[in-house]
Design a protein around this motif. Structure first.
Motif, PDB file in Angstrom:
ATOM      1  N   LEU A 198       0.794  -1.142   0.041  1.00 14.73           N
ATOM      2  CA  LEU A 198      -0.046   0.024  -0.012  1.00 14.73           C
ATOM      3  C   LEU A 198       0.824   1.046  -0.047  1.00 14.73           C
ATOM      4  CD1 LEU A 198       0.522   0.405   3.263  1.00 14.73           C
ATOM      5  CD2 LEU A 198      -1.601  -0.946   3.328  1.00 14.73           C
ATOM      6  N   ALA A 199       1.781   1.074  -0.719  1.00 12.20           N
ATOM      7  CA  ALA A 199       2.860   2.230  -0.788  1.00 12.20           C
ATOM      8  C   ALA A 199       2.831   3.041  -2.185  1.00 12.20           C
ATOM      9  CB  ALA A 199       4.253   1.918  -0.289  1.00 12.20           C
ATOM     10  N   LEU A 200       3.961   3.075  -3.065  1.00  9.74           N
ATOM     11  CA  LEU A 200       3.936   3.629  -4.228  1.00  9.74           C
ATOM     12  C   LEU A 200       4.338   2.572  -5.266  1.00  9.74           C
ATOM     13  CD1 LEU A 200       5.643   7.042  -3.386  1.00  9.74           C
ATOM     14  CD2 LEU A 200       3.228   6.426  -3.623  1.00  9.74           C
ATOM     15  N   ARG A 201       5.519   1.964  -5.439  1.00 13.41           N
ATOM     16  CA  ARG A 201       5.922   1.254  -6.303  1.00 13.41           C
ATOM     17  C   ARG A 201       5.705  -0.240  -6.112  1.00 13.41           C
ATOM     18  NH1 ARG A 201      10.703  -1.741  -7.778  1.00 13.41           N
ATOM     19  NH2 ARG A 201      11.051  -1.407 -10.134  1.00 13.41           N
ATOM     20  N   SER A 202       5.058  -0.829  -7.308  1.00 15.81           N
ATOM     21  CA  SER A 202       4.828  -2.266  -7.226  1.00 15.81           C
ATOM     22  C   SER A 202       3.896  -2.945  -5.897  1.00 15.81           C
ATOM     23  CB  SER A 202       6.101  -3.079  -7.044  1.00 15.81           C
ATOM     24  OG  SER A 202       5.804  -4.521  -7.185  1.00 15.81           O
ATOM     25  N   ASN A 203       2.701  -2.190  -5.913  1.00 16.82           N
ATOM     26  CA  ASN A 203       1.911  -2.252  -4.853  1.00 16.82           C
ATOM     27  C   ASN A 203       0.345  -2.372  -5.299  1.00 16.82           C
ATOM     28  OD1 ASN A 203       3.442  -1.867  -2.257  1.00 16.82           O
ATOM     29  ND2 ASN A 203       4.011  -0.242  -3.417  1.00 16.82           N
ATOM     30  N   SER A 204       0.318  -2.675  -6.674  1.00 17.44           N
ATOM     31  CA  SER A 204      -1.124  -3.000  -7.051  1.00 17.44           C
ATOM     32  C   SER A 204      -2.109  -1.856  -6.664  1.00 17.44           C
ATOM     33  CB  SER A 204      -1.754  -4.399  -6.680  1.00 17.44           C
ATOM     34  OG  SER A 204      -0.862  -5.263  -6.927  1.00 17.44           O
ATOM     35  N   LEU A 205      -1.428  -0.555  -7.132  1.00 16.48           N
ATOM     36  CA  LEU A 205      -2.518   0.568  -6.667  1.00 16.48           C
ATOM     37  C   LEU A 205      -3.373   0.736  -7.992  1.00 16.48           C
ATOM     38  CD1 LEU A 205      -0.011   3.120  -5.385  1.00 16.48           C
ATOM     39  CD2 LEU A 205      -1.423   1.613  -4.116  1.00 16.48           C
ATOM     40  N   GLY A 206      -4.764   0.891  -7.754  1.00 12.23           N
ATOM     41  CA  GLY A 206      -5.836   0.986  -8.666  1.00 12.23           C
ATOM     42  C   GLY A 206      -6.244   2.435  -8.796  1.00 12.23           C
ATOM     43  N   ALA A 207      -7.782   2.559  -9.272  1.00 13.98           N
ATOM     44  CA  ALA A 207      -8.098   3.815  -9.439  1.00 13.98           C
ATOM     45  C   ALA A 207      -8.320   4.543  -8.275  1.00 13.98           C
ATOM     46  CB  ALA A 207      -9.342   3.779 -10.242  1.00 13.98           C
ATOM     47  N   GLU A 208      -8.827   3.686  -7.132  1.00 17.34           N
ATOM     48  CA  GLU A 208      -8.943   4.492  -6.002  1.00 17.34           C
ATOM     49  C   GLU A 208      -7.937   4.842  -5.350  1.00 17.34           C
ATOM     50  OE1 GLU A 208     -11.242   2.790  -1.660  1.00 17.34           O
ATOM     51  OE2 GLU A 208     -10.999   1.501  -3.361  1.00 17.34           O
ATOM     52  N   ALA A 209      -6.822   4.338  -5.364  1.00 18.98           N
ATOM     53  CA  ALA A 209      -5.428   4.690  -4.664  1.00 18.98           C
ATOM     54  C   ALA A 209      -5.009   5.859  -5.450  1.00 18.98           C
ATOM     55  CB  ALA A 209      -4.569   3.727  -4.899  1.00 18.98           C
ATOM     56  N   ALA A 210      -5.330   6.039  -6.807  1.00 19.73           N
ATOM     57  CA  ALA A 210      -4.946   7.443  -7.474  1.00 19.73           C
ATOM     58  C   ALA A 210      -5.730   8.445  -7.126  1.00 19.73           C
ATOM     59  CB  ALA A 210      -5.122   7.037  -9.130  1.00 19.73           C
ATOM     60  N   GLN A 211      -7.052   8.426  -6.629  1.00 20.02           N
ATOM     61  CA  GLN A 211      -7.707   9.280  -6.390  1.00 20.02           C
ATOM     62  C   GLN A 211      -7.386   9.900  -4.905  1.00 20.02           C
ATOM     63  OE1 GLN A 211     -11.793   7.869  -6.627  1.00 20.02           O
ATOM     64  NE2 GLN A 211     -11.816   7.895  -8.714  1.00 20.02           N
ATOM     65  N   SER A 212      -7.055   8.767  -3.987  1.00 24.74           N
ATOM     66  CA  SER A 212      -6.520   9.255  -2.845  1.00 24.74           C
ATOM     67  C   SER A 212      -5.265  10.054  -2.906  1.00 24.74           C
ATOM     68  CB  SER A 212      -6.336   7.806  -1.942  1.00 24.74           C
ATOM     69  OG  SER A 212      -7.564   7.239  -1.807  1.00 24.74           O
ATOM     70  N   LEU A 213      -4.285   9.610  -3.722  1.00 23.49           N
ATOM     71  CA  LEU A 213      -2.981  10.263  -3.989  1.00 23.49           C
ATOM     72  C   LEU A 213      -3.289  11.759  -4.659  1.00 23.49           C
ATOM     73  CD1 LEU A 213       0.094  10.247  -3.665  1.00 23.49           C
ATOM     74  CD2 LEU A 213      -0.131   9.234  -5.740  1.00 23.49           C
ATOM     75  N   THR A 214      -4.527  11.973  -5.474  1.00 25.98           N
ATOM     76  CA  THR A 214      -4.610  13.151  -6.090  1.00 25.98           C
ATOM     77  C   THR A 214      -5.213  13.855  -4.791  1.00 25.98           C
ATOM     78  OG1 THR A 214      -5.134  12.178  -8.167  1.00 25.98           O
ATOM     79  CG2 THR A 214      -6.025  14.316  -7.751  1.00 25.98           C
ATOM     80  N   THR A 215      -6.055  13.712  -4.021  1.00 22.29           N
ATOM     81  CA  THR A 215      -6.313  14.396  -2.798  1.00 22.29           C
ATOM     82  C   THR A 215      -5.319  14.696  -1.916  1.00 22.29           C
ATOM     83  OG1 THR A 215      -8.711  13.202  -2.870  1.00 22.29           O
ATOM     84  CG2 THR A 215      -8.258  14.417  -1.079  1.00 22.29           C
ATOM     85  N   ALA A 216      -4.406  13.765  -1.790  1.00 22.03           N
ATOM     86  CA  ALA A 216      -3.271  13.887  -0.695  1.00 22.03           C
ATOM     87  C   ALA A 216      -2.496  15.411  -1.496  1.00 22.03           C
ATOM     88  CB  ALA A 216      -2.338  12.972  -0.790  1.00 22.03           C
ATOM     89  N   LEU A 217      -2.278  15.293  -2.776  1.00 24.42           N
ATOM     90  CA  LEU A 217      -1.418  16.375  -3.480  1.00 24.42           C
ATOM     91  C   LEU A 217      -2.101  17.639  -3.393  1.00 24.42           C
ATOM     92  CD1 LEU A 217      -0.253  14.257  -6.528  1.00 24.42           C
ATOM     93  CD2 LEU A 217       0.934  15.020  -4.716  1.00 24.42           C
ATOM     94  N   GLU A 218      -3.512  17.750  -3.215  1.00 22.47           N
ATOM     95  CA  GLU A 218      -4.146  19.001  -3.114  1.00 22.47           C
ATOM     96  C   GLU A 218      -3.492  19.539  -1.828  1.00 22.47           C
ATOM     97  OE1 GLU A 218      -8.115  18.668  -3.109  1.00 22.47           O
ATOM     98  OE2 GLU A 218      -8.217  17.686  -5.310  1.00 22.47           O
ATOM     99  N   VAL A 219      -3.185  18.983  -0.824  1.00 22.68           N
ATOM    100  CA  VAL A 219      -2.861  19.673   0.074  1.00 22.68           C
ATOM    101  C   VAL A 219      -1.256  19.889   0.350  1.00 22.68           C
ATOM    102  CG1 VAL A 219      -2.638  19.610   2.799  1.00 22.68           C
ATOM    103  CG2 VAL A 219      -4.670  18.665   1.486  1.00 22.68           C
ATOM    104  N   ASN A 220      -0.572  19.015   0.069  1.00 24.06           N
ATOM    105  CA  ASN A 220       1.166  19.010  -0.008  1.00 24.06           C
ATOM    106  C   ASN A 220       1.461  18.436  -1.338  1.00 24.06           C
ATOM    107  OD1 ASN A 220       3.670  18.978   0.790  1.00 24.06           O
ATOM    108  ND2 ASN A 220       3.351  17.406   2.189  1.00 24.06           N
ATOM    109  N   ASN A 221       1.798  19.281  -2.147  1.00 22.08           N
ATOM    110  CA  ASN A 221       2.391  18.749  -3.701  1.00 22.08           C
ATOM    111  C   ASN A 221       3.864  19.180  -3.683  1.00 22.08           C
ATOM    112  OD1 ASN A 221       2.499  17.975  -6.116  1.00 22.08           O
ATOM    113  ND2 ASN A 221       0.766  19.234  -6.933  1.00 22.08           N
ATOM    114  N   THR A 222       4.750  18.811  -2.739  1.00 21.48           N
ATOM    115  CA  THR A 222       6.100  19.029  -2.713  1.00 21.48           C
ATOM    116  C   THR A 222       6.950  17.815  -3.028  1.00 21.48           C
ATOM    117  OG1 THR A 222       6.022  18.514  -0.406  1.00 21.48           O
ATOM    118  CG2 THR A 222       5.594  20.760  -0.981  1.00 21.48           C
ATOM    119  N   ILE A 223       6.516  16.928  -3.622  1.00 19.15           N
ATOM    120  CA  ILE A 223       7.309  15.721  -3.960  1.00 19.15           C
ATOM    121  C   ILE A 223       8.249  16.042  -5.314  1.00 19.15           C
ATOM    122  CG2 ILE A 223       7.010  13.033  -4.829  1.00 19.15           C
ATOM    123  CD1 ILE A 223       4.428  12.908  -3.465  1.00 19.15           C
TER     124      ILE A 223
END
Length: 499
Positions: A198-223
């Motif tokens: 449930l991290a970033l690389r090789s973790n079977s992330l799908g559409a739901e995980a992409a939406q969660s990551l998008t929401t997180a980047l709205e607050v902190n987009n410093t990667i």
């Protein structure tokens, strides 16, 4: 009631009067004798107050008004008294002074204290790494519950800059504490969570995980470096929304989205406007022409990107040429285009040569896969293809069978042969036959049908074609028939030898 009383009266037997005393004057009542007068006791104080309406004795039940709020057995036993409640430590918490303990900046003492409180065994490698720059816990089978103590120890650590937790199956609670760590720790710059499910690389992330990551980047987009490879981000809606959010970044340097099954990504044009983006990896996906157009338009409009990896994508020939033509413009800063495994045509190869000869493209590197040539088949005779294929199959190291010699030899004694007979001879000789190929041979060299309607191969036609292809091939010469010698001739020969 009247009916019942009548029944009682009828059923009661008559009472016989035996003696009846008469009331005389000698008999006196209590009221007439002053010595026997009843003296009333004084009223109780509560009764006096009760008559005045100043006192209410209640219902007589013990703690009845608390029954509805209680979850004990008082509901069944009303007259039970409540037991005394033991102080859980409220008095000590309110009035006693809290003992504060200070720990060092490296977090080692704090980590041991937290492990002791949680009843867990501390990880020695992590404890030692708190005073170093890197902590490597790859394949360490870290207990997800112990990540809380690790994050608390790293919260104010000033030396650790890289934490590697790859291939440790972390829980959701562990990732929560890691998220808080990244939000408050300003020294830790690299967190590797490869293969943690449930991290970033090789973790079977799908559409739901992409939406969660998008929401997180709205607050902190410093990667600055994001690796999302080997996941399941093939949903166009989710992946495009994530790319649009990454396009708002001002510090993103490298982005790896390979091995995700990505197809149509029009948002790539917005992504290339990030001024700090220098590396973009989209290899091993299924990019379409829409994605290629977006990339080319972005390269022409915005500067910054230097390396573009599109290897092993099913790009069309026109899409490959479009990418090379984009390099002709001077404002395009891309100097490395990787297209390994991408099949191109001869026009692409010629165009690329011309582009690389330009002055501003001397240091540009472009890789690609096979080049498809414009072949023109001069001889389309199917007989030629079938006979050469049969010769190739029969010419193996384990077998000395020659199909051409076999047909030439068989034509001496026969006019036609069935395909299954040829197949049987090839199997005996150690050659793996191709049933479909022999079937096609009977179609191009048709012979007379059998009694049951089966196909045959005309050997005369085959021999004629073999002489045309391989004139050096010859049939096996059969030895002359042996002459039978009679018994008398044998005796005569013996006599001659004895003389």
């Amino acid at each position: 009631m009247s009916s019942s009383s009548e029944v009682i009266e009828e059923s009661t037997p008559p009472v016989e009067v035996v003696y009846q005393a008469s009331v005389t004057s000698s008999m006196f009542s209590v009221i007439e004798q002053p010595s026997l007068l009843k003296i009333d006791a004084p009223e109780a104080p509560k009764m006096i107050l009760y008559k005045k309406g100043l006192y209410d004795p209640g219902s007589g039940e013990i703690c009845a008004k608390y029954i509805a709020m209680s979850d004990s057995e008082v509901l069944r036993h009303v007259y039970y008294a409540y037991p005394g409640i033991k102080d859980p430590g409220i008095v000590d918490a309110l009035f006693e002074t809290e003992i504060s303990r200070s720990f060092g900046n490296n977090g080692q003492e704090l980590y041991l204290e937290l492990c002791d409180q949680m009843g867990m065994c501390p990880v020695r490698s992590f404890y030692r790494g708190l005073v170093e720059r890197d902590i490597n816990l790859r394949y360490y089978c870290v207990n997800p519950a112990g990540v809380r103590a690790m994050c608390r120890a790293l919260l104010y650590n000033t030396s650790v800059k890289r934490l590697d937790l790859s291939f440790n199956y972390l829980s959701l609670d562990a990732c929560y504490h890691l998220g808080r760590l990244m939000a408050e720790n300003v020294v830790l710059t690299e967190l590797i969570l490869t293969g943690c499910k449930l991290a970033l690389r090789s973790n079977s992330l799908g559409a739901e995980a992409a939406q969660s990551l998008t929401t997180a980047l709205e607050v902190n987009n410093t990667i600055t470096h994001l690796d999302l490879s080997w996941n399941l981000l093939f949903s166009p809606e989710a992946s495009n929304e994530l790319i649009r959010m990454l396009a708002r970044s001002e510090v993103l340097v490298e982005l790896n989205m390979s091995w995700n099954g990505l197809t149509s990504l029009p948002a790539l044009e917005r992504l290339l406007k990030v001024p700090t983006l220098t590396y973009l990896n989209l290899s091993n996906n299924r990019l379409t022409s829409i994605s290629v157009r977006a990339l080319c338009n972005g390269m022409k409009k915005f500067e910054g990107l230097q390396t573009l990896d599109l290897s092993y994508n099913p790009l069309l020939e026109a899409d490959s040429r479009r990418i090379v033509l984009a390099l002709t413009q001077r404002n395009v800063t891309v100097n490395t285009v990787l297209m390994e495994g991408v099949v191109v045509d001869r026009k692409f190869a010629q165009t690329l040569k011309e582009v690389l000869l330009m002055k501003h493209r001397k240091n540009t590197t472009v890789t690609y896969g096979k080049v498809l040539h414009d072949y023109v088949i001069k001889n389309q005779d199917l007989r030629h293809i079938i006979m050469r294929r049969l010769l190739f199959i029969s010419s193996t190291k384990k077998s000395t069978f020659d199909v051409a010699v076999y047909f030439l030899t068989a034509a001496k004694t026969r006019e036609a042969i069935q395909p299954r007979e040829v197949m049987r001879v090839m199997k005996v000789s150690g050659v793996v036959p191709d049933e479909q190929l022999l079937e096609e041979l009977s179609n191009v060299f048709p012979g007379p049908k059998t009694d049951k309607g089966g196909k045959t191969i005309a050997l005369r036609k085959v021999v004629e074609f073999i002489h045309r292809l391989w004139p050096d091939k010859k049939a096996i010469e059969t030895p002359p028939p042996e002459v039978e010698i009679t018994v008398t001739e044998k005796k005569n020969k013996k006599r001659k030898n004895l003389k």
